[in-house]
Design a protein around this motif. Sequence first.
Motif, PDB file in Angstrom:
ATOM      1  N   ASP A 167      -5.154  -3.201   4.572  1.00 31.05           N
ATOM      2  CA  ASP A 167      -4.546  -4.287   3.556  1.00 31.05           C
ATOM      3  C   ASP A 167      -2.855  -4.454   4.202  1.00 31.05           C
ATOM      4  OD1 ASP A 167      -6.513  -5.054   1.624  1.00 31.05           O
ATOM      5  OD2 ASP A 167      -5.452  -4.302  -0.143  1.00 31.05           O
ATOM      6  N   GLU A 168      -2.437  -3.264   4.989  1.00 33.10           N
ATOM      7  CA  GLU A 168      -1.795  -3.289   5.724  1.00 33.10           C
ATOM      8  C   GLU A 168      -1.547  -3.364   6.738  1.00 33.10           C
ATOM      9  OE1 GLU A 168       0.950  -0.659   4.294  1.00 33.10           O
ATOM     10  OE2 GLU A 168       0.605  -0.839   1.574  1.00 33.10           O
ATOM     11  N   ASP A 196      -6.683   6.508   2.553  1.00 32.59           N
ATOM     12  CA  ASP A 196      -6.655   5.071   2.465  1.00 32.59           C
ATOM     13  C   ASP A 196      -7.270   4.595   2.983  1.00 32.59           C
ATOM     14  OD1 ASP A 196      -6.241   3.317  -0.318  1.00 32.59           O
ATOM     15  OD2 ASP A 196      -4.045   3.672  -0.869  1.00 32.59           O
ATOM     16  N   GLN A 235      -8.399   1.091   1.948  1.00 32.14           N
ATOM     17  CA  GLN A 235      -8.310  -0.191   0.929  1.00 32.14           C
ATOM     18  C   GLN A 235      -7.102  -0.726   1.542  1.00 32.14           C
ATOM     19  OE1 GLN A 235     -10.197  -2.566  -1.242  1.00 32.14           O
ATOM     20  NE2 GLN A 235      -8.420  -3.537   0.163  1.00 32.14           N
ATOM     21  N   ARG A 236      -5.755   0.709   0.966  1.00 31.17           N
ATOM     22  CA  ARG A 236      -4.579   0.061   1.812  1.00 31.17           C
ATOM     23  C   ARG A 236      -4.612  -0.030   3.630  1.00 31.17           C
ATOM     24  NH1 ARG A 236       0.015   4.765   2.712  1.00 31.17           N
ATOM     25  NH2 ARG A 236       1.718   3.513   2.950  1.00 31.17           N
ATOM     26  N   TYR A 237      -4.836   0.755   4.108  1.00 30.45           N
ATOM     27  CA  TYR A 237      -5.205   0.965   5.475  1.00 30.45           C
ATOM     28  C   TYR A 237      -5.439  -0.351   5.752  1.00 30.45           C
ATOM     29  CZ  TYR A 237      -5.393   1.756  10.175  1.00 30.45           C
ATOM     30  OH  TYR A 237      -5.336   1.770  11.390  1.00 30.45           O
ATOM     31  N   LEU A 264      -0.668   3.440   9.505  1.00 32.42           N
ATOM     32  CA  LEU A 264      -0.117   2.969   9.193  1.00 32.42           C
ATOM     33  C   LEU A 264       1.936   2.270   9.216  1.00 32.42           C
ATOM     34  CD1 LEU A 264      -1.535   4.408   5.821  1.00 32.42           C
ATOM     35  CD2 LEU A 264      -1.098   1.708   6.320  1.00 32.42           C
TER      36      LEU A 264
END
Length: 203
Positions: free
Chosen positions: A159-160, A153, A155-157, A202
């Motif tokens: 962002d986080e 992912d 986008q998640r990676y 993550l």
Amino acid sequence: MLKYVFDRTMAFAGLLVFWPVLLVVAILIKIRMPDGPVIFRQRRVGRYGKIFTMYKFRTMIVDHGGSNVSVAGENRITPLGHVLRKYKLDELPELWNVLIGDMSFVGPRPDVPGYADALEGEARDVLRLRPGITGPASLKYANEEEILALVDDPQRYNDEVIFPDKVRINLEYYHNHTFMGDLRLIFATIFRSYESAELPKLK
């Protein structure tokens, strides 16, 4: 003041020196990617939160409808675009942004409004800096698109993991930057004398 004068002088000199390259790239984009503009324009957040228009050579197809993060190997990036990104030629028009005072050679990369709005507390101090073409966070994540291509992912990676780490690095730069340090970062960028980031996990 020294940095301000240096930025404008070198941006002007860079545009004079690289105008043949700019012209050739523009012609290639017009020939190889005719359905769209040569220059990609995007609203970014600059110093003190002021919105400005950043200029780059277009590397993607028009109306791709993709996310704000770019991943190596994406279909929306054209073959010519891959080459321009690999050698950072797509960023040459940002010399104009430096010349007119929107950007500096060294500083945090300018974010789109959504990411800048997420900055809280001390992290907002990075907005006191003029955004840069390169910087310590940019150098660490010079292989960012390749990193994102390895995760499920992107986008998640981003962002986080990546975005918070960039904020940390940029905040450290804010508190410790010097003119000589900026020169070292510029040389590291030109000669690629840096180590790219490994794949953090993550939480």
